[in-house]
Scaffold this motif. Sequence first.
Motif, PDB file in Angstrom:
ATOM      1  N   ASP A  55       0.945  -1.324  -0.123  1.00 59.59           N
ATOM      2  CA  ASP A  55      -0.269  -0.339   0.393  1.00 59.59           C
ATOM      3  C   ASP A  55       0.859   1.408  -0.378  1.00 59.59           C
ATOM      4  OD1 ASP A  55      -2.194  -1.772   0.404  1.00 59.59           O
ATOM      5  OD2 ASP A  55      -2.150  -1.749   2.223  1.00 59.59           O
ATOM      6  N   GLY A  56       0.715   1.806  -1.022  1.00 62.91           N
ATOM      7  CA  GLY A  56       1.639   3.773  -0.816  1.00 62.91           C
ATOM      8  C   GLY A  56       1.009   4.275  -2.005  1.00 62.91           C
ATOM      9  N   VAL A 112       6.977   2.463  -6.073  1.00 62.04           N
ATOM     10  CA  VAL A 112       6.118   2.449  -5.442  1.00 62.04           C
ATOM     11  C   VAL A 112       7.178   2.774  -3.817  1.00 62.04           C
ATOM     12  CG1 VAL A 112       3.955   1.858  -4.223  1.00 62.04           C
ATOM     13  CG2 VAL A 112       5.034   0.958  -6.245  1.00 62.04           C
ATOM     14  N   VAL A 113       6.115   4.070  -3.334  1.00 58.75           N
ATOM     15  CA  VAL A 113       6.835   4.151  -1.828  1.00 58.75           C
ATOM     16  C   VAL A 113       5.810   3.867  -0.925  1.00 58.75           C
ATOM     17  CG1 VAL A 113       5.470   6.034  -1.578  1.00 58.75           C
ATOM     18  CG2 VAL A 113       7.801   6.209  -0.418  1.00 58.75           C
ATOM     19  N   LEU A 131      14.013   7.847  -4.314  1.00 59.72           N
ATOM     20  CA  LEU A 131      13.457   6.388  -5.138  1.00 59.72           C
ATOM     21  C   LEU A 131      14.207   5.879  -6.186  1.00 59.72           C
ATOM     22  CD1 LEU A 131      10.887   7.019  -2.720  1.00 59.72           C
ATOM     23  CD2 LEU A 131      10.308   4.630  -3.675  1.00 59.72           C
ATOM     24  N   HIS A 132      14.360   4.442  -6.549  1.00 57.89           N
ATOM     25  CA  HIS A 132      14.744   3.751  -7.413  1.00 57.89           C
ATOM     26  C   HIS A 132      14.130   3.456  -8.718  1.00 57.89           C
ATOM     27  CE1 HIS A 132      18.021   4.458  -4.762  1.00 57.89           C
ATOM     28  NE2 HIS A 132      18.790   5.056  -5.053  1.00 57.89           N
ATOM     29  N   ASN A 136      10.236  -1.469  -5.648  1.00 57.49           N
ATOM     30  CA  ASN A 136       9.293  -1.381  -4.498  1.00 57.49           C
ATOM     31  C   ASN A 136       7.911  -1.687  -6.151  1.00 57.49           C
ATOM     32  OD1 ASN A 136       9.570  -1.494  -2.514  1.00 57.49           O
ATOM     33  ND2 ASN A 136       9.376   0.471  -1.856  1.00 57.49           N
ATOM     34  N   TYR A 137       8.613  -3.019  -6.560  1.00 54.61           N
ATOM     35  CA  TYR A 137       8.054  -2.953  -8.019  1.00 54.61           C
ATOM     36  C   TYR A 137       7.602  -4.346  -8.602  1.00 54.61           C
ATOM     37  CZ  TYR A 137       6.986  -1.413 -13.113  1.00 54.61           C
ATOM     38  OH  TYR A 137       6.445  -0.916 -13.944  1.00 54.61           O
ATOM     39  N   CYS A 138       6.335  -4.806  -9.234  1.00 61.37           N
ATOM     40  CA  CYS A 138       5.906  -6.527  -9.353  1.00 61.37           C
ATOM     41  C   CYS A 138       5.748  -6.329 -10.740  1.00 61.37           C
ATOM     42  CB  CYS A 138       4.806  -6.826  -8.377  1.00 61.37           C
ATOM     43  SG  CYS A 138       5.388  -7.417  -6.736  1.00 61.37           S
TER      44      CYS A 138
END
Length: 399
Positions: A55-56, A112-113, A131-132, A136-138
């Motif tokens: 969640d973000g 995603v943060v 962030l890069h 946080n990425y699927c």
Amino acid sequence: MQDISLEQAIEVLLEHTKKIERTEEVPILEALGRVLAEDAVASFDNPPFDRSPLDGYTFASGRTKGATKENPASFAIIGEECAGDFFAEAVPAGSALRLMTGAAIPRGCDCVVRQEDVTIENGRLLVPYELHHHENYCFAGEDVKKGTLLVKKGTELTAAHLGVLASLGFGKVKVLARPRIAIASTGDELVLPGEPLQPGKIYNSNLYVLAGRLQEMGFRPEVLGILPDDVNEAAAFIDSWRGKVDLFLTTGGVSVGKKDIMHGVVKKIGTRLFWRVCIKPGAPVIAYTAGDMLGIALSGNPFASYATFELLVRQVLSKFSGRTDVCYTPVEGYLADKFPKPSYGRRFIRAHYADGVFKIPSQHDSGSLFSAAGCNALIDIPAGTGPLPAGSRVKGVLL
């Protein structure tokens, strides 16, 4: 053939057993334990889109370069997306979209943060660190790529297989058809449970034991009731199932008494493969063929029919169905109790097996089923064995 070993009997039966090649399509919820008839291949990537693992908020990571707690990156929040929603537009540079775990990441965003790491002031998102790209990425297809072999033909489907197939949209699957099995008992002395018990009659338990065991293994037998002790009537009835079933099981009528009719039945409708197997209980087994139908006539004694079903018929069912889980499991262990009888011929006795120990009930008569209710194994005692003291090392089969 007559008076053959258990192993020879199994070999003969398997020579006359053909693996079922018929197929059928079944709903995925009915496919547990069935054998897949064709390869199942992924027709799309799974997941089918890039998605958030938490969640973000999502945005273009480049806008966070140099961001700190004292000098956070700032984004305009333009909306939110829950799992199952789809934000079709591209997110403009400098904007962010709130999204929940599993939601699709829209165009224009590459990270995603976490919701816990940010603050909201005057409707703007403040991100306190860099962030890069793809943090946080699927990715789409992260679990399964399109064209992946999901389940191979010939696989016995487990719950995990069903989950994999369901996740790729399989509502139905093609599986091998179950073997068609019929069961009947012979004996004018038999009545069905629920009917009045007249003098000289007994209730039939064999049908229920065998039907129950078949259903426990995932088969769906035709339970045909009780046949009269009349060769012509019984032969005509069994022969009427030729072409309709793959396996016809009967109990009773296999010894040498006046009403042991199965010898005459077999002569009328087919070819005998063997009679009598060198085991106790259940020695007078008859195996025969009637066209493409395989027939196995078991003893009428309740425990004898149960034991020979486990030792002989399960091997046939395994080959028919292509399922290895149907076969029994060999085990070894120690006797918790003594077995006081000598075994002049090969004998199988009921027992409960756990943690390498066999516990034997006090009742061993082949006509008694009561003491088998708590047993899960048969102890294999070789011919010529004397009484066995407690602690003896023995072999058996786990049922």
